[in-house]
Design a protein around this motif. Structure first.
Motif, short mmCIF file in Angstrom:
data_model
loop_
_atom_site.label_atom_id
_atom_site.label_comp_id
_atom_site.label_asym_id
_atom_site.label_seq_id
_atom_site.Cartn_x
_atom_site.Cartn_y
_atom_site.Cartn_z
N ALA A 91 118.91 53.98 -9.02
CA ALA A 91 119.29 54.10 -7.61
C ALA A 91 120.11 55.37 -7.37
O ALA A 91 119.91 56.06 -6.36
N PHE A 92 121.01 55.71 -8.30
CA PHE A 92 121.76 56.96 -8.17
C PHE A 92 120.83 58.17 -8.25
O PHE A 92 120.97 59.13 -7.48
N ALA A 93 119.87 58.12 -9.16
CA ALA A 93 118.90 59.21 -9.27
C ALA A 93 118.07 59.32 -8.00
O ALA A 93 117.78 60.42 -7.53
N PHE A 132 115.83 62.02 -3.86
CA PHE A 132 115.13 61.70 -2.61
C PHE A 132 116.10 61.14 -1.58
O PHE A 132 115.98 60.00 -1.14
N PRO A 133 117.09 61.92 -1.16
CA PRO A 133 118.16 61.38 -0.30
C PRO A 133 117.66 60.80 1.02
O PRO A 133 118.28 59.88 1.54
N ALA A 184 95.54 51.21 -9.60
CA ALA A 184 96.99 51.31 -9.78
C ALA A 184 97.50 52.31 -8.76
O ALA A 184 96.80 53.27 -8.40
N ASP A 185 98.71 52.09 -8.31
CA ASP A 185 99.34 52.97 -7.33
C ASP A 185 100.65 53.48 -7.91
O ASP A 185 101.50 52.67 -8.31
N LEU A 186 100.80 54.79 -7.99
CA LEU A 186 102.06 55.38 -8.46
C LEU A 186 103.07 55.22 -7.33
O LEU A 186 102.94 55.85 -6.29
N HIS A 187 104.06 54.36 -7.53
CA HIS A 187 105.06 54.11 -6.49
C HIS A 187 106.13 55.18 -6.44
O HIS A 187 106.59 55.55 -5.36
N THR A 188 106.58 55.64 -7.59
CA THR A 188 107.66 56.61 -7.62
C THR A 188 107.64 57.36 -8.94
O THR A 188 107.21 56.82 -9.96
#
Length: 171
Positions: free
Chosen positions: A33-35, A40-41, A87-91
Motif C-alpha cells: 500500500a505504501f508503494a 500511483f498516488p 488472466a488479467d494483469l491487475h497491477t
C-alpha cells in the motif's frame, strides 16, 4: 523466468543489491500500500483492497524484495486475476525501474497464469507510460483496444491502452 526466492542481480555495474521474488502474503499488504501511494498516488489501492486481492482464490500476487532471502525491502510487486482461459494483469510496479524487476514480475505473473489454466493475458497501461509500454511490447503484448479517459490523473483524463498476448507453455 526466475524461481520464487531466486536471487536476481541489478543491471551490470550499477552496484545494485541482489533481489528475489516470492508470493505475496497478507503480511505484505501495508508495504504494498505504501508503494502504491508512492508509485500511483492518483489511483493507489488501499490496504483493504490489497488484502482482499491477495486473499482471493483467483488472484496471484508477487513481491520483489532486496536480498536473496526475499525478506528485505519491497522493490516491486504485481498481481493477476485468473478467469478461466484468461488472466488479467491487475497491477505491477517497481521502485527500481530499468533493473529488470518489472520484466521479472511480469514473467512470474505469466507463469502463474499458465499454471492456473490461462491461455491469454490482458493488461491496461496508461497511454503516457512509455517505459511500461516498451516493456510490454518487448514481451510480446500488442494493443487491442483503447479505453478513453480510463485514468484520472491530477484532474486530467488519460486513455488506457488494452494490450494482450497469447501464453504458451514453452515460455
Amino acid at each position: 523466468m526466475p524461481q520464487d526466492g531466486a536471487p536476481q542481480n541489478g543491471a551490470p555495474g550499477d552496484g545494485a543489491a541482489d533481489w528475489a521474488l516470492r508470493p505475496a502474503t497478507l503480511e505484505d499488504v501495508e508495504e504494498i500500500a505504501f508503494a502504491e501511494l508512492e508509485l500511483f498516488p492518483d489511483e493507489a489501492w488501499n490496504v483493504f483492497q490489497l488484502a482482499e486481492e491477495i486473499a482471493h482464490p483467483t488472484r496471484r500476487y508477487v513481491i520483489a524484495a532486496d536480498g536473496a532471502g526475499a525478506r528485505g525491502a519491497l522493490i516491486g510487486y504485481a498481481g493477476i486475476m485468473l478467469a478461466g482461459d484468461l488472466a488479467d494483469l491487475h497491477t505491477i510496479g517497481t521502485r527500481r525501474p530499468g533493473e529488470g524487476v518489472g520484466r521479472a514480475l511480469l514473467a512470474w505473473c505469466e507463469t502463474q497464469a499458465l499454471a492456473g489454466g490461462a491461455q491469454r493475458m490482458l493488461l491496461e497501461v496508461r497511454e503516457d507510460n512509455a517505459r511500461a509500454r516498451a516493456v510490454y511490447t518487448a514481451a510480446g503484448y500488442r494493443e487491442i483496444d483503447r479505453r478513453r479517459g480510463y485514468y484520472r490523473i491530477r484532474g486530467r483524463q488519460v486513455d488506457a491502452l488494452v494490450m494482450a498476448r497469447e501464453l504458451t507453455a514453452e515460455e
